[in-house]
Design an enzyme around this catalytic site. Structure first.
Site, PDB file in Angstrom:
ATOM      1  N   SER A 250       0.853  -1.226   0.048  1.00  0.00           N
ATOM      2  CA  SER A 250      -0.095  -0.003   0.126  1.00  0.00           C
ATOM      3  C   SER A 250       0.777   1.326  -0.002  1.00  0.00           C
ATOM      4  O   SER A 250       1.945   1.229   0.438  1.00  0.00           O
ATOM      5  CB  SER A 250      -0.882  -0.110   1.230  1.00  0.00           C
ATOM      6  OG  SER A 250      -1.729  -1.051   1.267  1.00  0.00           O
TER       7      SER A 250
HETATM    8  N1  SAH Z   1      -0.478  -5.334   3.892  1.00  0.00           N
HETATM    9  C1  SAH Z   1       0.172  -5.588   2.751  1.00  0.00           C
HETATM   10  C2  SAH Z   1      -0.389  -4.959   1.477  1.00  0.00           C
HETATM   11  C3  SAH Z   1      -1.071  -6.556   1.175  1.00  0.00           C
HETATM   12  S1  SAH Z   1      -1.894  -6.232  -0.357  1.00  0.00           S
HETATM   13  C4  SAH Z   1       1.669  -5.055   2.751  1.00  0.00           C
HETATM   14  O1  SAH Z   1       2.234  -4.097   3.572  1.00  0.00           O
HETATM   15  O2  SAH Z   1       2.408  -5.390   1.994  1.00  0.00           O
HETATM   16  C5  SAH Z   1      -3.296  -7.346   0.079  1.00  0.00           C
HETATM   17  C6  SAH Z   1      -2.837  -8.924   0.654  1.00  0.00           C
HETATM   18  O3  SAH Z   1      -4.139  -9.402   1.060  1.00  0.00           O
HETATM   19  C7  SAH Z   1      -2.255  -9.568  -0.718  1.00  0.00           C
HETATM   20  O4  SAH Z   1      -1.077  -9.960  -0.495  1.00  0.00           O
HETATM   21  C8  SAH Z   1      -3.293 -10.465  -0.968  1.00  0.00           C
HETATM   22  O5  SAH Z   1      -2.876 -11.945  -1.341  1.00  0.00           O
HETATM   23  C9  SAH Z   1      -4.033 -10.735   0.521  1.00  0.00           C
HETATM   24  N2  SAH Z   1      -5.009 -11.308   0.504  1.00  0.00           N
HETATM   25  C10 SAH Z   1      -6.375 -11.390  -0.289  1.00  0.00           C
HETATM   26  N3  SAH Z   1      -7.382 -11.795   0.383  1.00  0.00           N
HETATM   27  C11 SAH Z   1      -7.069 -12.521   1.512  1.00  0.00           C
HETATM   28  C12 SAH Z   1      -7.515 -13.499   2.138  1.00  0.00           C
HETATM   29  N4  SAH Z   1      -8.808 -13.972   2.292  1.00  0.00           N
HETATM   30  N5  SAH Z   1      -6.722 -13.790   3.449  1.00  0.00           N
HETATM   31  C13 SAH Z   1      -5.620 -13.507   3.413  1.00  0.00           C
HETATM   32  N6  SAH Z   1      -4.820 -12.826   2.662  1.00  0.00           N
HETATM   33  C14 SAH Z   1      -5.476 -12.187   1.563  1.00  0.00           C
END
Ligand code: SAH
Length: 254
Positions: free
Chosen positions: A105
């Site tokens: 993000s």
């Molecule tokens: N917080 C992260 C941003 C990640 S983007 C950072 O600081 O880099 C969102 C993430 O959520 C992705 O990696 C995606 O694979 C994950 N995601 C999506 N649906 C999910 C679910 N049901 N359970 C766990 N992770 C999930």
């Protein structure tokens, strides 16, 4: 011949030449070590300056004021959470791709989500969507225990290794569908969801402490969603719409 070996050693030509030859090598090695260190220090300083600028121009300037959040944003090396080719853009005012169709993000959003859940030392916070591990590291820097769930196994593994390498070994990473939260360590003082869900997964509400706060982007994937703050008061929940955002979709395990 017995008894002659000591004398033989004594009489061996002294290894003066190799010792002398060794000296320039040792000096060159020390010099390399020294310049290597100096370079590493200079590099660390460059990134520290980039981080301080990021906090000043993207985060404080937009109203984030919680000291713990600002300190965390100033100290976590964001450039070590992005793919190598994107390191020069690590402190830009935008999200960046991290592979597998996912993103880290925008710095401001990470800071905003951290401040809004009001992390306090000793609390337990659950994050859904580990991705690179950056948001988890920021939360951990505020002194809370962090539990984070990632649905893409490779991302979970990479994040876990990266976090340990960078000294955030206390963060617990689990590979799985975050829809179900992480029952084992519940209830949580706060929950941070970093993927956009169409509705608030009920298990997450159950695992939120009474008086706890959850921040979650809600809305259709691929459209603008609304970042929501959910406060749990007994059986009641109070929700606030915070701002329009764009997150990657909350996926479900097949
Ligand atoms: N917080 C992260 C941003 C990640 S983007 C950072 O600081 O880099 C969102 C993430 O959520 C992705 O990696 C995606 O694979 C994950 N995601 C999506 N649906 C999910 C679910 N049901 N359970 C766990 N992770 C999930």
């Amino acid at each position: 011949m017995p008894g002659t070996s000591a004398a033989n050693i004594e009489n061996r030509p002294q290894r003066v030449l190799p010792k002398i030859l060794f000296l320039p090598f040792a000096l060159a090695f020390l010099l390399l070590l020294f310049t290597g260190n100096a370079l590493a220090e200079e590099e660390a300083l460059i990134y520290k300056n980039a981080r301080d600028r990021m906090v000043r121009t993207q985060i404080k300037s937009r109203g984030i004021s919680d000291p713990a959040t600002l300190r965390a944003m100033e100290s976590v090396p964001r450039h070590l959470f992005v793919p190598e080719a994107l390191v020069p853009h690590a402190y830009d005012d935008r999200p960046l791709p991290i592979g597998y169709g996912q993103t880290i993000s925008q710095p401001y959003i990470v800071a905003y989500m951290t401040e809004i859940v009001q992390p306090k030392p000793q609390q337990r916070i659950l994050e859904i969507g580990t991705g690179s591990g950056y948001q988890a590291a920021i939360l951990a820097e505020t002194g809370v225990s962090v539990y984070t769930v990632e649905i893409i196994p490779e991302l979970a593994k990479n994040a876990s290794e990266r976090l340990s390498r960078l000294g955030y070994g206390g963060i617990q990473v689990k590979s799985g569908d975050g829809y179900f939260g992480w029952e084992k360590y519940a209830p949580y003082d706060a929950i941070v969801v970093t993927a956009a869900a169409e509705y608030i997964p009920p298990p997450l509400l159950v695992q939120l402490k009474d008086g706890g706060r959850m921040v979650i982007p809600v809305g259709s994937p691929f459209f603008v969603q609304t970042l929501m703050l959910v406060e749990k008061h007994g059986k009641e929940t109070v929700t606030h719409s915070l701002m329009p955002v764009r997150f990657v979709p909350f996926r479900r395990a097949e």
